[in-house]
Design a protein around this motif. Sequence first.
Motif, PDB file in Angstrom:
ATOM      1  N   UNK A   7      29.933  55.937  37.789  1.00  0.00           N
ATOM      2  CA  UNK A   7      29.643  54.845  36.868  1.00  0.00           C
ATOM      3  C   UNK A   7      30.952  54.108  36.629  1.00  0.00           C
ATOM      4  N   UNK A   8      31.010  52.860  37.110  1.00  0.00           N
ATOM      5  CA  UNK A   8      32.230  52.072  36.952  1.00  0.00           C
ATOM      6  C   UNK A   8      32.025  51.093  35.807  1.00  0.00           C
ATOM      7  N   UNK A   9      32.697  51.353  34.698  1.00  0.00           N
ATOM      8  CA  UNK A   9      32.567  50.491  33.532  1.00  0.00           C
ATOM      9  C   UNK A   9      33.931  50.369  32.892  1.00  0.00           C
ATOM     10  N   UNK A  10      34.223  49.205  32.368  1.00  0.00           N
ATOM     11  CA  UNK A  10      35.502  49.015  31.693  1.00  0.00           C
ATOM     12  C   UNK A  10      35.584  47.612  31.150  1.00  0.00           C
ATOM     13  N   UNK A  11      36.567  47.377  30.282  1.00  0.00           N
ATOM     14  CA  UNK A  11      36.721  46.016  29.741  1.00  0.00           C
ATOM     15  C   UNK A  11      36.930  44.997  30.854  1.00  0.00           C
ATOM     16  N   UNK A  12      37.725  45.362  31.868  1.00  0.00           N
ATOM     17  CA  UNK A  12      37.978  44.451  32.985  1.00  0.00           C
ATOM     18  C   UNK A  12      37.867  45.222  34.296  1.00  0.00           C
ATOM     19  N   UNK A  13      37.338  44.549  35.300  1.00  0.00           N
ATOM     20  CA  UNK A  13      37.341  45.096  36.649  1.00  0.00           C
ATOM     21  C   UNK A  13      37.667  43.938  37.581  1.00  0.00           C
ATOM     22  N   UNK A  14      38.118  44.243  38.774  1.00  0.00           N
ATOM     23  CA  UNK A  14      38.381  43.171  39.720  1.00  0.00           C
ATOM     24  C   UNK A  14      38.225  43.722  41.125  1.00  0.00           C
ATOM     25  N   UNK A  15      37.327  43.130  41.893  1.00  0.00           N
ATOM     26  CA  UNK A  15      36.997  43.676  43.207  1.00  0.00           C
ATOM     27  C   UNK A  15      37.126  42.580  44.257  1.00  0.00           C
ATOM     28  N   UNK A  67      28.217  41.436  33.834  1.00  0.00           N
ATOM     29  CA  UNK A  67      29.513  41.052  33.283  1.00  0.00           C
ATOM     30  C   UNK A  67      29.779  39.560  33.472  1.00  0.00           C
ATOM     31  N   UNK A  68      30.960  39.145  33.028  1.00  0.00           N
ATOM     32  CA  UNK A  68      31.328  37.732  33.077  1.00  0.00           C
ATOM     33  C   UNK A  68      32.623  37.596  33.847  1.00  0.00           C
ATOM     34  N   UNK A  69      32.764  36.514  34.589  1.00  0.00           N
ATOM     35  CA  UNK A  69      34.006  36.284  35.313  1.00  0.00           C
ATOM     36  C   UNK A  69      35.028  35.665  34.357  1.00  0.00           C
ATOM     37  N   UNK A  70      36.225  36.245  34.342  1.00  0.00           N
ATOM     38  CA  UNK A  70      37.313  35.712  33.519  1.00  0.00           C
ATOM     39  C   UNK A  70      38.453  35.293  34.435  1.00  0.00           C
ATOM     40  N   UNK A  71      39.123  34.209  34.073  1.00  0.00           N
ATOM     41  CA  UNK A  71      40.240  33.759  34.890  1.00  0.00           C
ATOM     42  C   UNK A  71      41.548  34.022  34.152  1.00  0.00           C
ATOM     43  N   UNK A  72      42.517  34.543  34.854  1.00  0.00           N
ATOM     44  CA  UNK A  72      43.829  34.798  34.270  1.00  0.00           C
ATOM     45  C   UNK A  72      44.821  33.902  35.006  1.00  0.00           C
ATOM     46  N   UNK A  92      38.757  38.227  37.037  1.00  0.00           N
ATOM     47  CA  UNK A  92      38.307  39.556  36.620  1.00  0.00           C
ATOM     48  C   UNK A  92      36.836  39.485  36.227  1.00  0.00           C
ATOM     49  N   UNK A  93      36.197  40.656  36.231  1.00  0.00           N
ATOM     50  CA  UNK A  93      34.856  40.782  35.658  1.00  0.00           C
ATOM     51  C   UNK A  93      35.024  41.471  34.310  1.00  0.00           C
ATOM     52  N   UNK A  94      34.556  40.822  33.261  1.00  0.00           N
ATOM     53  CA  UNK A  94      34.656  41.423  31.937  1.00  0.00           C
ATOM     54  C   UNK A  94      33.333  42.081  31.578  1.00  0.00           C
ATOM     55  N   UNK A 125      39.892  50.295  38.230  1.00  0.00           N
ATOM     56  CA  UNK A 125      38.732  49.585  38.763  1.00  0.00           C
ATOM     57  C   UNK A 125      39.180  48.334  39.509  1.00  0.00           C
ATOM     58  N   UNK A 126      39.691  48.523  40.700  1.00  0.00           N
ATOM     59  CA  UNK A 126      40.030  47.392  41.554  1.00  0.00           C
ATOM     60  C   UNK A 126      41.463  46.933  41.405  1.00  0.00           C
ATOM     61  N   UNK A 127      41.966  46.902  40.202  1.00  0.00           N
ATOM     62  CA  UNK A 127      43.338  46.477  39.980  1.00  0.00           C
ATOM     63  C   UNK A 127      43.998  47.438  39.007  1.00  0.00           C
ATOM     64  N   UNK A 128      45.310  47.597  39.151  1.00  0.00           N
ATOM     65  CA  UNK A 128      46.026  48.604  38.370  1.00  0.00           C
ATOM     66  C   UNK A 128      45.858  48.388  36.857  1.00  0.00           C
ATOM     67  N   UNK A 129      45.639  47.136  36.440  1.00  0.00           N
ATOM     68  CA  UNK A 129      45.542  46.836  35.006  1.00  0.00           C
ATOM     69  C   UNK A 129      44.137  47.061  34.450  1.00  0.00           C
ATOM     70  N   UNK A 130      43.234  47.630  35.243  1.00  0.00           N
ATOM     71  CA  UNK A 130      41.834  47.760  34.804  1.00  0.00           C
ATOM     72  C   UNK A 130      41.426  49.228  34.746  1.00  0.00           C
TER      73      UNK A 130
END
Lengths: 231, 220
Positions: A7-15, A67-72, A92-94, A125-130
């Motif tokens: 189960x992959x869940x988190x505030x942010x993910x990026x794939x 989720x929602x796409x967020x731009x950084x 990112x996916x929020x 989840x995809x990126x070190x910050x997630x």
Amino acid sequence: MSVLLLRLAGPLQSWGTSSRFTRRNTDRAPSKSGVIGLLAAAEGRARNESIDDLTMLRIGVRIDQPGQVERDFQTARPVDGSAPLPLSYRFYLADAVFLVAVEGAHDLLERLASALRTPVFPLYLGRRSCPPAGPVLLGMREGTAGELLRETPWQASGWFRRRHSDATVSLETVTDCPPGTPGSVLVRDEPVSFDPRHRQYEWRSVLRAPVTVGNPDHRVHDPMELLGGDG
Amino acid sequence: MFLSRFEFNAVRRGARELLASPQRLHAAVLAAFPADQSRANDQGRVLWRLDQQPHQTLLYLVSPHPPDLTHLVEAAGRPATQSWESRDYAPMLERLTTGQHWAFRLTANPVTTRRKDGTATRSQRFGHVTVAQQTEWLLSRAGKHGFGVVEGRSKEPDVAVRGRRTLRFDRRGRTVTLATALFEGTLEVTDPSLLRQALTHGIGPAKSYGCGLLTLARAS
């Protein structure tokens, strides 16, 4: 065949699967390279070690909460203040939740399951910050990835499930399939090597299909039903 | 006791007029009984609740005598095809035993009674307006009404505030303001006779205005 359920869940993910340079996109579902990377990290493999055994695994993903796409927007500068680095966008996916089924040989999956319980490198989840929210491993089951994506209960968060008033919900799945299967699409997402000096990805054939699962939070309040018969 | 259900046809002008004012709906509910049957007796009292969903508006009614809702059907229902359902509540009330689990739904008017300030000579009711206050209000009263809220999956009381509204309407030239909350969850029966009392006499204030009617359904 055995299946490892994640189960992959988190505030942010990026794939990301395709983007390079300053614009780093995210897909709407976990990539195979991301999931294989997560498993390899749990086992503590170095970047330049072989991942041939892991790429043999068959992977299916179910989008339980899109989720929602967020731009950084990043404006990084070297510490000495010299010429700025190129402006870059990272996506990112929020607030997304995914169910991932990893299908393969029992022994290998058992080893991966115990590695996920006590990972050598931190999982992300995809990126070190997630970082993931909660345990990644749901458990190990017998069956095929397709069956388990159909049968496993909906994993979305409580607030998301309660918004759905229907008794069932239709979720999209993305599953590995043999090349040339009717309706399949090719994505460049089959990792060959994570070696930082020579990353390699091959084409991977996936099939998208909806599945229908029950909504455990569906409640109809009917006090008359208990009284039976017509009064 | 009787439990009745009537479906409003919300596009009709009569329905809109009634749904716009708890005061008018209260009058319409009482008009379903002759004068000597609309008063509370030792069995229970008239209680009602509106369950408004996106495409359906239901009126639930608990009463000591069977209601005659002909006037509601004619003014705000579907007189050519549908009337109302009315069933004897006694079998359900007798089935209640300690330890049972039921899904519940309650629209209530959670209030606290206190003096407004140090100089006030009498105390008055103040509505609870936050979800936390309203939930606390219900949990603190559950035992007194013969039930406990069971614990859900995450070890929290299985009760959710599904809807909060502040009703403002005219009553004899003055404005009545009520803060209401719709509670849903799962309860466990701890004292059948107290729960029977709560089901037939209602919970909390503003019972004439659609508050206080607790209904039970099969727990999922």
